[in-house]
Structure formats: structure tokens, C-alpha cells
Design an enzyme around this catalytic site. Structure first.
Site, PDB file in Angstrom:
ATOM      1  N   ASN A  43      76.939 -78.425   0.601  1.00 53.32           N
ATOM      2  CA  ASN A  43      77.615 -78.566  -0.703  1.00 53.32           C
ATOM      3  C   ASN A  43      76.962 -79.675  -1.507  1.00 53.32           C
ATOM      4  O   ASN A  43      76.491 -80.687  -0.956  1.00 53.32           O
ATOM      5  CB  ASN A  43      79.129 -78.758  -0.544  1.00 53.32           C
ATOM      6  N   GLU A  45      77.905 -81.854  -4.831  1.00 51.96           N
ATOM      7  CA  GLU A  45      78.930 -82.165  -5.838  1.00 51.96           C
ATOM      8  C   GLU A  45      78.301 -82.767  -7.089  1.00 51.96           C
ATOM      9  O   GLU A  45      77.108 -83.073  -7.143  1.00 51.96           O
ATOM     10  CB  GLU A  45      79.975 -83.088  -5.217  1.00 51.96           C
ATOM     11  N   CYS A  54      79.162 -74.939  -3.511  1.00 51.86           N
ATOM     12  CA  CYS A  54      79.554 -74.846  -2.100  1.00 51.86           C
ATOM     13  C   CYS A  54      78.335 -74.642  -1.206  1.00 51.86           C
ATOM     14  O   CYS A  54      77.299 -74.112  -1.634  1.00 51.86           O
ATOM     15  CB  CYS A  54      80.499 -73.669  -1.891  1.00 51.86           C
ATOM     16  N   GLU A  56      78.022 -72.477   1.214  1.00 47.24           N
ATOM     17  CA  GLU A  56      77.728 -71.041   1.381  1.00 47.24           C
ATOM     18  C   GLU A  56      76.899 -70.532   0.201  1.00 47.24           C
ATOM     19  O   GLU A  56      75.950 -69.762   0.365  1.00 47.24           O
ATOM     20  CB  GLU A  56      79.025 -70.226   1.431  1.00 47.24           C
ATOM     21  N   CYS A  87      85.858 -70.439   0.453  1.00 45.50           N
ATOM     22  CA  CYS A  87      86.740 -70.330  -0.706  1.00 45.50           C
ATOM     23  C   CYS A  87      86.655 -68.907  -1.279  1.00 45.50           C
ATOM     24  O   CYS A  87      85.774 -68.115  -0.895  1.00 45.50           O
ATOM     25  CB  CYS A  87      86.345 -71.360  -1.769  1.00 45.50           C
ATOM     26  N   CYS A  90      83.287 -67.909  -2.724  1.00 47.29           N
ATOM     27  CA  CYS A  90      82.247 -67.724  -1.711  1.00 47.29           C
ATOM     28  C   CYS A  90      82.486 -66.464  -0.893  1.00 47.29           C
ATOM     29  O   CYS A  90      81.533 -65.839  -0.422  1.00 47.29           O
ATOM     30  CB  CYS A  90      82.126 -68.959  -0.825  1.00 47.29           C
TER      31      CYS A  90
END
Ligand code: THU
Length: 129
Positions: A43, A45, A54, A56, A87, A90
Site C-alpha cells: 500500500n 498512502e 492498496c 492488491e 476492500c 480490490c
């Protein structure tokens, strides 16, 4: 080393490189493509929170950039008390490149704790139009 051990190793290593100064929640993902290649992502940010991405998402972007468009197995890893699960966005991203046979592994520090199919993770998904 078998495929799942290699996926776990790659996802763990990716998580150590996660850029997560805001949530402090490091996630790693690793993919074994249908063509037999391994990819990983973490990930990333951003100070503008919605701009973050993310693990993934980034692992799948690496796979596509590597020339592959099918997932044989994908593993998502995070340290923590509760097992991480992709999530909603994803799940849709995984669905794009998954087949009925794709294995989706959820892992924590103790290793793989759950393996699901895309149908279990995202039933009744949007597909054809
Ligand atoms: N995150 C992932 O990388 N993958 C998921 O499946 C869920 C959440 C990241 C996004 C954010 O950087 C941090 O975890 C906390 O939500």
C-alpha cells in the site's frame, strides 16, 4: 519452496516496504499469474488520504505491466489481530483477472489462514454489459 510459501515471502517483504505513515497499517500482496510469474505490491498512502492505493491494486498493476492478465493465486498479508480481507474496490480489481479456479489467500504473521474463491469474496459481481 512451494508457490504459497513464495507468495507469503513476497507479500511479507512487500509489506515491510509499504508507505503507510498515516494509518501505520502495512499491507503486502503477491500474485502468481496464470503464466507462472510472481509479482508483488504494497500500500502507498498519500497526505491527501483518498489518493492512497492498496497493496492488491499495486500488485495487480505490476502484473499487468509485466504482461500478464490472469491470476492463478493471490495472497494478501498484514500483521494484526484480525485477518485482512480485500476492500470492495480490490475485490472488483481481483475479479477482473480471476477465474473460478483462482485462489485468494488471506494471511497474517502466522501464515495463510483462509483461502477463498472470487465467487466467495465477491458474489453476484458486476461482470458483462
Ligand atoms: N489496505 C490495503 O492495502 N489493502 C486492503 O485490502 C485494505 C486496506 C490499505 C489501505 C491503507 O493504506 C491501509 O491499508 C489502511 O486502510
Amino acid at each position: 519452496m512451494n508457490n504459497q510459501a513464495r507468495l507469503l515471502d513476497l507479500a511479507r517483504a512487500a509489506a515491510t516496504r509499504a508507505y503507510a505513515p498515516y494509518s501505520k497499517f502495512r499491507v503486502g500482496a503477491a500474485v502468481l499469474s496464470s503464466a507462472g510469474n510472481f509479482y508483488s505490491g504494497c500500500n502507498v498512502e498519500n497526505i491527501s488520504f483518498p489518493v492512497g492505493s492498496c497493496a492488491e491494486e499495486n500488485a495487480l498493476a505490476a502484473m499487468v505491466c509485466g504482461g500478464d492478465t490472469g491470476i492463478a493465486e493471490i495472497l494478501v498479508y498484514a500483521e494484526g489481530k484480525t485477518l485482512i480481507s480485500p476492500c470492495g474496490a480490490c475485490r472488483q480489481r481481483i475479479a477482473e483477472f480471476a477465474t473460478k479456479k483462482t485462489l485468494i489467500h488471506l494471511a497474517d504473521v502466522t501464515g495463510i489462514r483462509k483461502t477463498l474463491t472470487i465467487n466467495e469474496l465477491l458474489p453476484h459481481s458486476f461482470a458483462e454489459f
